[in-house]
Design a protein around this motif. Structure first.
Motif, PDB file in Angstrom:
ATOM      1  N   ALA A  28       0.746   1.879   4.180  1.00 45.70           N
ATOM      2  CA  ALA A  28       0.871   2.233   5.591  1.00 45.70           C
ATOM      3  C   ALA A  28       2.315   2.061   6.055  1.00 45.70           C
ATOM      4  CB  ALA A  28      -0.056   1.366   6.442  1.00 45.70           C
ATOM      5  N   ALA A  29       2.752   3.012   6.882  1.00 50.13           N
ATOM      6  CA  ALA A  29       4.121   2.937   7.399  1.00 50.13           C
ATOM      7  C   ALA A  29       4.256   1.756   8.359  1.00 50.13           C
ATOM      8  CB  ALA A  29       4.471   4.234   8.116  1.00 50.13           C
ATOM      9  N   PHE A  76      16.612  -7.057   1.467  1.00 49.51           N
ATOM     10  CA  PHE A  76      15.937  -7.574   2.662  1.00 49.51           C
ATOM     11  C   PHE A  76      15.548  -9.044   2.519  1.00 49.51           C
ATOM     12  CE2 PHE A  76      12.677  -5.529   0.021  1.00 49.51           C
ATOM     13  CZ  PHE A  76      11.737  -6.552  -0.116  1.00 49.51           C
ATOM     14  N   TYR A  77      15.662  -9.612   1.312  1.00 54.01           N
ATOM     15  CA  TYR A  77      15.425 -11.040   1.131  1.00 54.01           C
ATOM     16  C   TYR A  77      16.628 -11.881   1.565  1.00 54.01           C
ATOM     17  CZ  TYR A  77      11.353  -9.814  -1.732  1.00 54.01           C
ATOM     18  OH  TYR A  77      10.156  -9.318  -2.177  1.00 54.01           O
ATOM     19  N   THR A  93       1.997 -12.178   3.966  1.00 53.48           N
ATOM     20  CA  THR A  93       1.032 -11.361   3.217  1.00 53.48           C
ATOM     21  C   THR A  93       1.594  -9.979   2.900  1.00 53.48           C
ATOM     22  OG1 THR A  93      -0.091 -10.661   5.263  1.00 53.48           O
ATOM     23  CG2 THR A  93      -0.961 -12.593   4.132  1.00 53.48           C
ATOM     24  N   THR A  94       1.438  -8.992   3.800  1.00 50.43           N
ATOM     25  CA  THR A  94       1.731  -7.600   3.459  1.00 50.43           C
ATOM     26  C   THR A  94       3.149  -7.152   3.777  1.00 50.43           C
ATOM     27  OG1 THR A  94       0.928  -6.858   5.615  1.00 50.43           O
ATOM     28  CG2 THR A  94      -0.675  -6.975   3.818  1.00 50.43           C
ATOM     29  N   VAL A  95       3.891  -7.917   4.578  1.00 48.00           N
ATOM     30  CA  VAL A  95       5.206  -7.460   5.015  1.00 48.00           C
ATOM     31  C   VAL A  95       6.228  -8.583   4.867  1.00 48.00           C
ATOM     32  CG1 VAL A  95       4.187  -5.878   6.698  1.00 48.00           C
ATOM     33  CG2 VAL A  95       4.966  -8.138   7.443  1.00 48.00           C
ATOM     34  N   TYR A  96       7.487  -8.158   4.856  1.00 48.43           N
ATOM     35  CA  TYR A  96       8.590  -9.102   5.002  1.00 48.43           C
ATOM     36  C   TYR A  96       9.132  -8.911   6.400  1.00 48.43           C
ATOM     37  CZ  TYR A  96      11.626 -12.502   2.851  1.00 48.43           C
ATOM     38  OH  TYR A  96      12.234 -13.671   2.517  1.00 48.43           O
ATOM     39  N   ILE A 109      10.300  -5.774   8.390  1.00 50.11           N
ATOM     40  CA  ILE A 109      11.472  -5.197   7.744  1.00 50.11           C
ATOM     41  C   ILE A 109      11.096  -4.336   6.533  1.00 50.11           C
ATOM     42  CG2 ILE A 109      13.621  -5.756   6.523  1.00 50.11           C
ATOM     43  CD1 ILE A 109      13.698  -6.270   9.538  1.00 50.11           C
ATOM     44  N   HIS A 110      10.081  -4.786   5.797  1.00 51.31           N
ATOM     45  CA  HIS A 110       9.742  -4.071   4.561  1.00 51.31           C
ATOM     46  C   HIS A 110       8.254  -4.266   4.277  1.00 51.31           C
ATOM     47  CE1 HIS A 110      10.612  -2.243   0.634  1.00 51.31           C
ATOM     48  NE2 HIS A 110       9.778  -3.139   0.126  1.00 51.31           N
ATOM     49  N   ARG A 111       7.578  -3.172   3.914  1.00 48.41           N
ATOM     50  CA  ARG A 111       6.178  -3.243   3.519  1.00 48.41           C
ATOM     51  C   ARG A 111       6.098  -3.658   2.060  1.00 48.41           C
ATOM     52  NH1 ARG A 111       1.352  -3.438   5.661  1.00 48.41           N
ATOM     53  NH2 ARG A 111       1.959  -1.980   7.328  1.00 48.41           N
ATOM     54  N   LEU A 112       5.469  -4.799   1.788  1.00 54.87           N
ATOM     55  CA  LEU A 112       5.345  -5.319   0.435  1.00 54.87           C
ATOM     56  C   LEU A 112       4.063  -4.848  -0.239  1.00 54.87           C
ATOM     57  CD1 LEU A 112       6.482  -8.990   1.123  1.00 54.87           C
ATOM     58  CD2 LEU A 112       7.796  -7.260  -0.098  1.00 54.87           C
TER      59      LEU A 112
END
Length: 732
Positions: free
Chosen positions: A259-260, A667-668, A711-714, A252-255
């Motif tokens: 990178a796209a 997005f949380y 880690t890197t994404v939600y 859903i979202h890059r944290l």
């Protein structure tokens, strides 16, 4: 009250207000009714579900129960067989499943210490009862949030057999069969099984690979011996093998990083398992996100009526062997690929002594419960593409030992004027420890952590009063104190401080309830209002590891509260129409909860490229649980001829938005959703067979069932699309 052995004790006022005959209507000789008439005289807010209702709504696993009970949310963990329960907003997100949940599942009076152990066992069902609020003064294991009691069919004294076949979209297949009958005088058996295959509705957009097919089988056997009219001995055993694929996540979202995120369709999910990773975990190349699980167990239930008192003994042993691969970043990159192995055993022993005469003014039960569990877990993580922060393979392993004992008692007494007072008391001692925890970064370092332990000794209890105000109206009020022991966070441990145990949770619950049949056979209204006062509520918080990032950690909110109500409305306005509507509403907030604000911490890193803990106190912040849950169904029951009847109608469910982190917005917060289904069933008056066509998620809504940070994404776990299917069953 519900007495030992699942026996329902009628409300003492029945002598003054005899129960009406069961409400029913005949359609081609097929009996239809408001069910559980005797329970209308019990002071509780339980939701009682017949096997027929479960079949009508397609409830074939624990998660499906949230579609037929109010204020209940059951969420899969990362699309896997492991589940977390929330009842009246009480629950917590435990990814490692090494702690006792605030809501327990029971099968045939046996509590399952770890929810994953109950996977694959919902077949050949008799009924289900969902009990909200603190429990433990009448039977089994104490808990702060409630319990879900599932009862399977017992052996029969005459010979019976049957089978069902369910086929639906995406090549989904479910098959069940049973046979039951006598072996010798006083000795009978029942053997039942199920298989589940197909149903995978996801694909990988990179290569078109298919994901989500079930591959599971289960068997259950029961042997009942009744040497005399006062004694029943039941030996049961079961085994489940589950090699099903799991539901893939949607990023859903890059944290972290620039990178796209991959662009995926609603029924798509990316994943990949590098050959180096599959060789490390001992699995074949091309591994899909999936389970590789075995569950088995046995229980011995002995019941003897001595005349004035009845003794019940329940001994049980349950085993879990789990291997589970998930791609938690939901991309083709190796940034959060996870493989988990679990070896767990649980032994429980319960003894109950109760009075044998349900019409006595004084009703009582006393007992003791013992539980001993052992668990070993190992997590493998592939962070190879998570650079420059990590870029390695890692494994974390640990052992868990737990032992608890409790003594309980419950008593009720019928006063004049149809008033009954009741109360119960529980004392529990719990000891648990986490040992041998090791974190290994392959090719770099091995870190060993010293053992931690925690112990608790607490009292819990209940007091209340009920009043049979009229023949069909019951009012009650009760106060209950619940207790749940502490535990440990054991996932991806980097610092010894992460192993500090979280403290026990206590809750004081006030409940006011109504049960009524204001128009017998036509209208039933049940409702309850509640208030929960928590101390040290256990919740998933956040800890920031320097130069590593935020990690989830189970912790305590020192002070919090929640309140709300739930109700069930059954309407039979005229001959052919039957309506059921469940409604649950709850609110809550933290009154004192200092922790790391994950959203603000992630935002600071995105802006500066540096990790710094943004601490906050969530005092006054909403607890994030869905405020409104609705589910129900309408049935039209029509005679086609003297020999056949037709039943058809819609069903629906709604769940409000849910915050996935304390104070979570954007997005949380998981969006709300509404689902619509329908069914049509043809059956003869002798009930020997029935044929059904059905549809779920008719509107093909896009919705999400759970989510979290990897880690890197939600990421979110999507819900199933529209399914259209048919089911044929027979029984003789």
């Amino acid at each position: 009250m519900a007495a030992a052995g699942g026996r329902v004790v009628p409300h003492p006022a029945h002598k003054k207000h005899p129960l009406p005959k069961a409400e029913s209507i005949e359609v081609s000789g097929i009996r239809r009714a408001f069910t559980h008439g005797a329970a209308q005289h019990l002071p509780d807010a339980d939701t009682r579900l017949t096997a027929e209702r479960l079949t009508e709504r397609g409830v074939v696993d624990l998660r499906g129960l949230e579609r037929v009970a109010p204020n209940l949310t059951i969420q899969s963990i990362n699309g896997t067989a492991s589940t977390n329960f929330y009842l009246r907003g009480i629950g917590f997100n435990d990814f490692t499943q090494n702690n006792m949940g605030p809501v327990l599942a029971y099968f045939d009076d046996v509590p399952f210490a770890y929810s994953t152990m109950s996977s694959g066992l919902m077949f050949d069902m008799a009924d289900v009862t969902v009990t909200p609020g603190p429990v433990g003064t009448q039977h089994g294991q104490s808990d702060s949030g409630g319990e879900i009691r599932l009862r399977t069919n017992d052996p029969t004294d005459s010979f019976h057999y049957g089978a069902s076949q369910d086929i639906a979209s995406y090549a989904r297949s479910r098959s069940e069969a049973y046979v039951s009958g006598p072996i010798a005088d006083g000795l009978s058996f029942r053997l039942a099984g199920q298989t589940r295959h197909g149903g995978g509705w996801q694909t990988d957009p990179l290569n078109g690979d298919h994901l989500g097919d079930a591959d599971e089988w289960a068997l259950r056997g029961k042997l009942r011996w009744q040497p005399d009219s006062r004694t029943t001995i039941m030996l049961s055993g079961h085994v489940v093998q589950d090699n099903s694929e799991v539901v893939g996540a949607v990023p859903i979202h890059r944290l972290i990083g620039g990178a796209a995120l991959p662009t995926v369709g609603w029924q798509q999910s990316e994943w990949s398992a590098r050959p180096e990773f599959t060789r490390l975990i001992g699995r074949k190349d091309g591994l899909k996100p999936s389970e590789h699980n075995w569950f088995w167990g046995w229980d011995l239930n002995v019941r003897h009526d001595f005349g004035p008192v009845t003794l019940t003994s329940i001994s049980a042993f349950e085993t879990e062997r789990e291997g589970e691969y998930t791609d938690q970043d939901a991309t083709a990159a190796a940034q959060a690929d996870t493989y988990r192995t679990v070896n767990a055993n649980a032994f429980t022993q319960e003894l109950r002594l109760s009075n044998s005469h349900p019409d006595d003014r004084l009703q009582w039960v006393i007992g003791a419960f013992y539980q001993h569990t052992r668990m070993n877990q190992r997590f493998f993580f592939d962070y190879t593409d998570y650079v420059p922060a990590r870029g390695y393979l890692q494994a974390t392993s640990f052992g868990m030992d737990q032992e608890s004992t409790s003594e309980f008692g419950h008593v009720s007494y019928r006063l004049p004027k149809h008033v009954t007072i009741f109360g119960g008391l529980l004392h529990e001692i719990d000891d648990r420890s986490i040992t041998g925890l090791q974190s290994e970064i392959f090719g770099r370092s091995v870190t060993n952590f010293h053992a931690e332990s925690t112990a608790a000794a607490q009292f819990a209890g209940q007091v209340g009063v009920s009043w049979q105000a009229a023949r069909n109206v019951l009012l009650y009020y009760k106060m209950s104190k619940g207790f749940k022991p502490g535990g440990f966070t054991a996932n991806n441990t980097q610092l010894q401080a992460q192993l500090a145990p979280f403290r026990p949770e206590t809750v004081l619950t006030y409940e006011l309830g109504l049960k009524s049949d204001p128009i017998p056979n036509r209208l039933r209204i049940n409702a309850a209002a509640f208030y929960n006062d928590f101390h040290n509520q256990q919740i998933l918080g956040t800890v920031l590891i320097p130069n590593y990032g935020p990690l989830s950690q189970l912790t305590n909110a020192p002070k919090s509260e929640s309140w709300g109500f739930e109700g069930t409305l059954d309407i039979h306005p005229f001959r052919h129409l039957f309506l059921t509507q469940n409604l649950g509403w709850q609110r809550g907030n933290f009154q004192d909860f200092p922790t790391v604000n994950r959203a603000r911490t992630n935002a600071y890193y995105a802006k500066t490229g540096m990790w710094r803990a943004i601490n906050d106190n969530f005092s006054g912040v909403d607890n994030g649980q869905p405020k409104l849950t609705l589910n129900g169904q309408a049935d039209w029951r029509q005679a086609l001829s003297p020999r056949y009847g037709l039943e058809f109608g819609p069903d629906w469910s709604y769940r409000g938005a849910q915050a996935l982190t304390p104070g979570g917005t954007g997005f949380y917060r998981l969006p709300p959703y509404f689902l619509l289904g329908a069914h049509m069933t043809l059956r003869p008056s002798n009930e020997h067979w029935q044929a059904t066509i059905y549809a779920t998620n008719i509107l093909d809504r896009h919705y999400y069932t759970s989510g979290g940070q990897a880690t890197t994404v939600y990421m979110y776990i999507p819900g199933a699309p529209r399914f259209i299917g048919g089911r044929i069953s027979c029984g003789f």
